[in-house]
Structures are given as structure tokens and as C-alpha cells.
Design a protein around this motif. Sequence first.
Motif, PDB file in Angstrom:
ATOM      1  N   THR A  93       0.823  -1.210   0.000  1.00  0.00           N
ATOM      2  CA  THR A  93       0.000   0.000   0.000  1.00  0.00           C
ATOM      3  C   THR A  93       0.857   1.260   0.000  1.00  0.00           C
ATOM      4  O   THR A  93       0.628   2.199  -0.769  1.00  0.00           O
ATOM      5  CB  THR A  93      -0.939   0.009   1.224  1.00  0.00           C
ATOM      6  OG1 THR A  93      -1.758  -1.157   1.202  1.00  0.00           O
ATOM      7  CG2 THR A  93      -1.816   1.249   1.224  1.00  0.00           C
ATOM      8  N   GLY A  94       1.860   1.274   0.861  1.00  0.00           N
ATOM      9  CA  GLY A  94       2.737   2.436   0.952  1.00  0.00           C
ATOM     10  C   GLY A  94       3.501   2.693  -0.336  1.00  0.00           C
ATOM     11  O   GLY A  94       3.612   3.838  -0.792  1.00  0.00           O
ATOM     12  N   MET A  95       4.022   1.627  -0.943  1.00  0.00           N
ATOM     13  CA  MET A  95       4.783   1.798  -2.182  1.00  0.00           C
ATOM     14  C   MET A  95       3.880   2.262  -3.327  1.00  0.00           C
ATOM     15  O   MET A  95       4.287   3.080  -4.160  1.00  0.00           O
ATOM     16  CB  MET A  95       5.507   0.504  -2.529  1.00  0.00           C
ATOM     17  CG  MET A  95       6.590   0.132  -1.527  1.00  0.00           C
ATOM     18  SD  MET A  95       7.524  -1.363  -1.936  1.00  0.00           S
ATOM     19  CE  MET A  95       8.652  -0.738  -3.176  1.00  0.00           C
ATOM     20  N   LEU A  96       2.653   1.762  -3.360  1.00  0.00           N
ATOM     21  CA  LEU A  96       1.719   2.209  -4.395  1.00  0.00           C
ATOM     22  C   LEU A  96       1.330   3.676  -4.195  1.00  0.00           C
ATOM     23  O   LEU A  96       1.135   4.415  -5.169  1.00  0.00           O
ATOM     24  CB  LEU A  96       0.475   1.326  -4.403  1.00  0.00           C
ATOM     25  CG  LEU A  96       0.659  -0.084  -4.994  1.00  0.00           C
ATOM     26  CD1 LEU A  96      -0.611  -0.910  -4.824  1.00  0.00           C
ATOM     27  CD2 LEU A  96       1.050  -0.007  -6.477  1.00  0.00           C
ATOM     28  N   MET A  97       1.229   4.107  -2.946  1.00  0.00           N
ATOM     29  CA  MET A  97       0.942   5.521  -2.674  1.00  0.00           C
ATOM     30  C   MET A  97       2.089   6.403  -3.175  1.00  0.00           C
ATOM     31  O   MET A  97       1.865   7.485  -3.718  1.00  0.00           O
ATOM     32  CB  MET A  97       0.703   5.743  -1.178  1.00  0.00           C
ATOM     33  CG  MET A  97      -0.592   5.125  -0.669  1.00  0.00           C
ATOM     34  SD  MET A  97      -0.813   5.350   1.108  1.00  0.00           S
ATOM     35  CE  MET A  97      -1.286   7.073   1.171  1.00  0.00           C
ATOM     36  N   GLY A 138       2.769   7.530   2.125  1.00  0.00           N
ATOM     37  CA  GLY A 138       3.244   6.313   1.475  1.00  0.00           C
ATOM     38  C   GLY A 138       4.550   5.817   2.067  1.00  0.00           C
ATOM     39  O   GLY A 138       4.689   4.629   2.407  1.00  0.00           O
ATOM     40  N   LEU A 139       5.521   6.714   2.218  1.00  0.00           N
ATOM     41  CA  LEU A 139       6.794   6.303   2.823  1.00  0.00           C
ATOM     42  C   LEU A 139       6.617   5.906   4.283  1.00  0.00           C
ATOM     43  O   LEU A 139       7.280   4.992   4.781  1.00  0.00           O
ATOM     44  CB  LEU A 139       7.813   7.445   2.700  1.00  0.00           C
ATOM     45  CG  LEU A 139       8.357   7.703   1.290  1.00  0.00           C
ATOM     46  CD1 LEU A 139       9.211   8.964   1.268  1.00  0.00           C
ATOM     47  CD2 LEU A 139       9.167   6.515   0.784  1.00  0.00           C
ATOM     48  N   ALA A 140       5.714   6.602   4.977  1.00  0.00           N
ATOM     49  CA  ALA A 140       5.441   6.255   6.373  1.00  0.00           C
ATOM     50  C   ALA A 140       4.873   4.849   6.495  1.00  0.00           C
ATOM     51  O   ALA A 140       5.206   4.098   7.426  1.00  0.00           O
ATOM     52  CB  ALA A 140       4.480   7.267   6.989  1.00  0.00           C
ATOM     53  N   MET A 141       4.009   4.470   5.559  1.00  0.00           N
ATOM     54  CA  MET A 141       3.384   3.146   5.609  1.00  0.00           C
ATOM     55  C   MET A 141       4.385   2.020   5.375  1.00  0.00           C
ATOM     56  O   MET A 141       4.148   0.879   5.766  1.00  0.00           O
ATOM     57  CB  MET A 141       2.280   3.057   4.543  1.00  0.00           C
ATOM     58  CG  MET A 141       1.054   3.893   4.847  1.00  0.00           C
ATOM     59  SD  MET A 141       0.070   3.227   6.211  1.00  0.00           S
ATOM     60  CE  MET A 141      -0.660   1.789   5.412  1.00  0.00           C
ATOM     61  N   THR A 142       5.523   2.331   4.742  1.00  0.00           N
ATOM     62  CA  THR A 142       6.530   1.292   4.521  1.00  0.00           C
ATOM     63  C   THR A 142       7.578   1.243   5.623  1.00  0.00           C
ATOM     64  O   THR A 142       8.193   0.203   5.848  1.00  0.00           O
ATOM     65  CB  THR A 142       7.264   1.514   3.178  1.00  0.00           C
ATOM     66  OG1 THR A 142       7.986   2.749   3.231  1.00  0.00           O
ATOM     67  CG2 THR A 142       6.291   1.558   2.017  1.00  0.00           C
ATOM     68  N   THR A 143       7.779   2.352   6.325  1.00  0.00           N
ATOM     69  CA  THR A 143       8.892   2.447   7.273  1.00  0.00           C
ATOM     70  C   THR A 143       8.781   1.451   8.419  1.00  0.00           C
ATOM     71  O   THR A 143       9.730   0.707   8.709  1.00  0.00           O
ATOM     72  CB  THR A 143       8.981   3.885   7.842  1.00  0.00           C
ATOM     73  OG1 THR A 143       9.227   4.791   6.769  1.00  0.00           O
ATOM     74  CG2 THR A 143      10.098   3.995   8.856  1.00  0.00           C
ATOM     75  N   VAL A 144       7.633   1.420   9.093  1.00  0.00           N
ATOM     76  CA  VAL A 144       7.480   0.544  10.253  1.00  0.00           C
ATOM     77  C   VAL A 144       7.514  -0.936   9.857  1.00  0.00           C
ATOM     78  O   VAL A 144       8.273  -1.717  10.447  1.00  0.00           O
ATOM     79  CB  VAL A 144       6.187   0.871  11.025  1.00  0.00           C
ATOM     80  CG1 VAL A 144       6.016  -0.070  12.210  1.00  0.00           C
ATOM     81  CG2 VAL A 144       6.216   2.317  11.506  1.00  0.00           C
TER      82      VAL A 144
END
Length: 513
Positions: free
Chosen positions: A331-335, A365-371
Motif C-alpha cells: 500500500t505504501g509503495m503504491l501511494m 506512502g513512505l510512512a506506511m513502509t517504514t514501520v
Amino acid sequence: MKRTILLITVIAAAVMELIDTSIVNVALSHMSGNLGATLEDTSWVITAYAIANVIIIPITSFLSNKLGRRNYYIGSIIAFTFFSFMCGQASNIWVLIIFRFLQGMGGGALLSVSQVIVFELFPKEKQNVASALFGVGVFVGPTIGPTLGGYITEFYDWPWIFFINVPIGIVAAAICYALLKEPEVKGTAGKIDWAGIILLAIGVGSLQTVLERGETDDWFEAGYIIFLSVTAFFGLLLFIWWELTTPTPVVNLRVLKSRNLSLAAILTFVSGVGLFSSVFLTPVFAQRLLNFTPTQTGLLLLPGAILAIGGLIISARLLQRGVSPLIMITTGMLMFVVFSWQMSGYNLDVSAQSLTTTLIWRGVGLAMTTVPLSVLAVSSLAPVDFAQGAALNNMMRQLGGSFGLAMVNTYLANRNAVHRSDLVANITADNPVAVKRLADYTQFFISKGAGLADAKAKALRLIDAGITKQTSMLSFDDAYLLIGLVFLFSLPLLLMASRKKKGTKVQVVLADH
């Protein structure tokens, strides 16, 4: 209460280190003029810090074990603070570069060791929250760096970019001296692996120099770039071989046998490409092409940064509730792909509101991938290997950032040449629009008192300036699209972690590989 104070302190230390990766970017011209150096020489201020960071980060685990984590961490804060002060005092560009390198050596621990301390301050079931809190620093630091640097340079002077670290560093060192304890689970350092350290410094240092300086010096047209590329290749090859065969490696590469860590490292590299490339492109685009001030540019980035903090916290909560990290990373990468696609369609008339809205896609988007990536990196490691896993993962983010900046700078230069050629080809005597524009400009300058020949020359220069600006706009569009494609083409890698064992959830599988 003590835990909260220590938590805030180590996160602040990490943010301080990450801000310094990008805070000087917008102050180079001021440094150059003040120190009487060329802009090319001054850009080594950025390169030196990046080289030091990428050398020291992978060996922070070894140094923590050898010196004691508490001693090493506090010593690193003191070193970072002291050399920050010395950077601000430098009266010569090469003295500044040396102090900047030493500042980067001190700053290496403020990233990897801070992450491990944050993890240990939370019980295992709440380590997703720890990742979210640390992710705030990872994301916010590079994002606000250029804006903060621009503001300080605009209203004060460039040495304050470094002096601002001093009070923060002193307070952080004092708090850590009072509250930080040695970990209960300690690793063993063994004898010093000098061969590994030297090979790492040669290989990674050469690679980082190539990435930082390649585009500036026309890549393989420069002899030293060819030499350093060969040195990087063989240096890293020998480093990997040595670390896998020596009984006491300075960097325990064997932890990469964990599928989780290897996959997380690759995707963290990709996220580093997106994070650092976009935080470079956006301020330059806003200030050079749209004529925004550093303060206005900061306001563009601010809503996305604020919502990203919320995204980090939400992603941690979702992980705790059993949502698959694979879904969240996807999801994050697609954002981020949506952000890149929207940015690639803008022109010189884009509004600040449109840019702000689009940058929210980037931030969240980057926040959704970080954690999820931080959790994935250490999820299958023993506690004693957390520091090494975190260090390698953080190194990949820094290398991804350097690779991304080299990639977009080279791509911008190439696309500039292509677009300029295409646009100039339309400025002919057969093009009625071009002929009318030239006539209108000429008439305007004649009305201001210029002679015919002078008016026509000024009109041609004005048309050329318009072509140059439009060329840059089209090239920035292409660069945004490129980094979006990097994210899009990385998504299939997630299939490597999508296998389930019968009767288990994905999260459990991820922890057991």
C-alpha cells in the motif's frame, strides 16, 4: 518518566544526525562564497559526511560490543557535537570537509544504536510502536533538512547550520550519561578485524564517492571515477569474502541468511532511493522553477510530514492488530507511485495547493513502509543480532539515498539535453508561434528604448530563458516518473515473503524464516 525522557532523547539524536545529511544542500553557494572556494569543491561537504556515515554504520554493532554500547553511544554524541561546532568555526573549505567527515563518523552511531535502544525500551509485543516512533526520525529528518538549512541560511548565516547541533548534543549526552544503561544481552566483539575495517572503508568509501561525484564529473569520462569504480568492486568483493571466512568479522554478514533481513534490506534501499531523491527534487523544483522561498517550500512539505507521523503510528497499530506487513508495504509503495505519477504531470503553472496535496501521498506512502520494513528486518533475528541487523538495514537506506541522488542527477542532465534539443527544433522561421513571440518581445524592448538589433538580441535571450525553464520542468517530470517506476518494479519482490505455512498467519511466517 525516565524511559520517556530517554526515548525522546535517543530519537532526537537520530533526527539530528539525519537532518545533517541534507541540511547543507541549500547552503553550498553561501559556503562557497564565504570560504572562497568553487562550488565543486564545496560539494565535498556533502560527500564527506555521506562517506563517513556509510563506512561507520555497518560497524556500529562491533564498536558497541568492543567499547560498551553506553560508552560508544555517548562518545559518538560528544564527537558529533564537537565536530559540528568545529565545522561552524572552519575558515577553510578543506578544513570544513575534514571536520564534516569526522562529524559523520560520530553521527553513525546516532542512527543504528538509537534504533536498537528504542526497540529495547519497549516489550516485544509493542516493538511495532517502537518502530513507528523511530520511523518519525527516519522520515522527518531528511525531509525538513533542506527547509531548515534554507531558513537558517536566509535569516542567519551558514555556520548556524552546524552550531544548532551543539545545545541539542550537550543535553542528549548529559541525559544519556544519567539514564542509559548497558544492555542485558551483550554481544562479543573478539579481536579487532582490521582487515575487514580497511576493506570496508576502501570499498564502501570508493562506492560512495563514485555515487556522490560521478554525475558532477561526467562519470567514466573522469579517470579517478574509473579508478574508484574498480576499487569499489574489488574492495567490496574482498570484504564480503573476508567477512564470511574470518571467525571474528567486524560486520557479521551471516545475519543476511535471514530472508526477512535480506528482503527488508533491498526494499529499504528502494525506500532510500524514494526518500532522498524526492526530498532533493522537490525543494529544487519549487525554488528554482516556481520561485518559492525556503519558507514557502517548507510549508509545502509540512502537511505531508505531519500526516506521515500519523501514518507511522497507524501502521504500528495495524501491525499489532495482525494486518500483514506485506499488505502495508504494498500500500505504501503504491501511494508513492501515485505521488510520482502526479508530479510527473505538472507544469510551471502548478499551484502550491496541488503540490501540497500530492506531497501528502509521498509522506503517508513512505510512512506506511517504514514501520513494516523495520520490523521485518529484525523479526527473525536473535536479540544479540538486532544491532547488526539494524545497522545493515540503515546502511542500505543511506546507500539507496546516494544511488537515488546519483540516478536522478544523471537522468536530469540527460533528459535536459533531449528536451532542449526537441524544443529548440521548434524555434524556426516556419513556426508562426515562434515568429510572433520573437516579434512581440522585440517590439516590447524597442518600446523600452532599445535599438532594433539590441531589442532582437534581448528577445532571443528571453526566448532561450523560457526554453531553459521549460526544459528543466520536463526533465523534473521525467525524474519523478523514474523513481515511481523503481518503486513499481520492486513490488514483485514482496512475493518472496508471501509464502504461508499451514495454519499460520503471514506475520508468524515472516518471523520464522
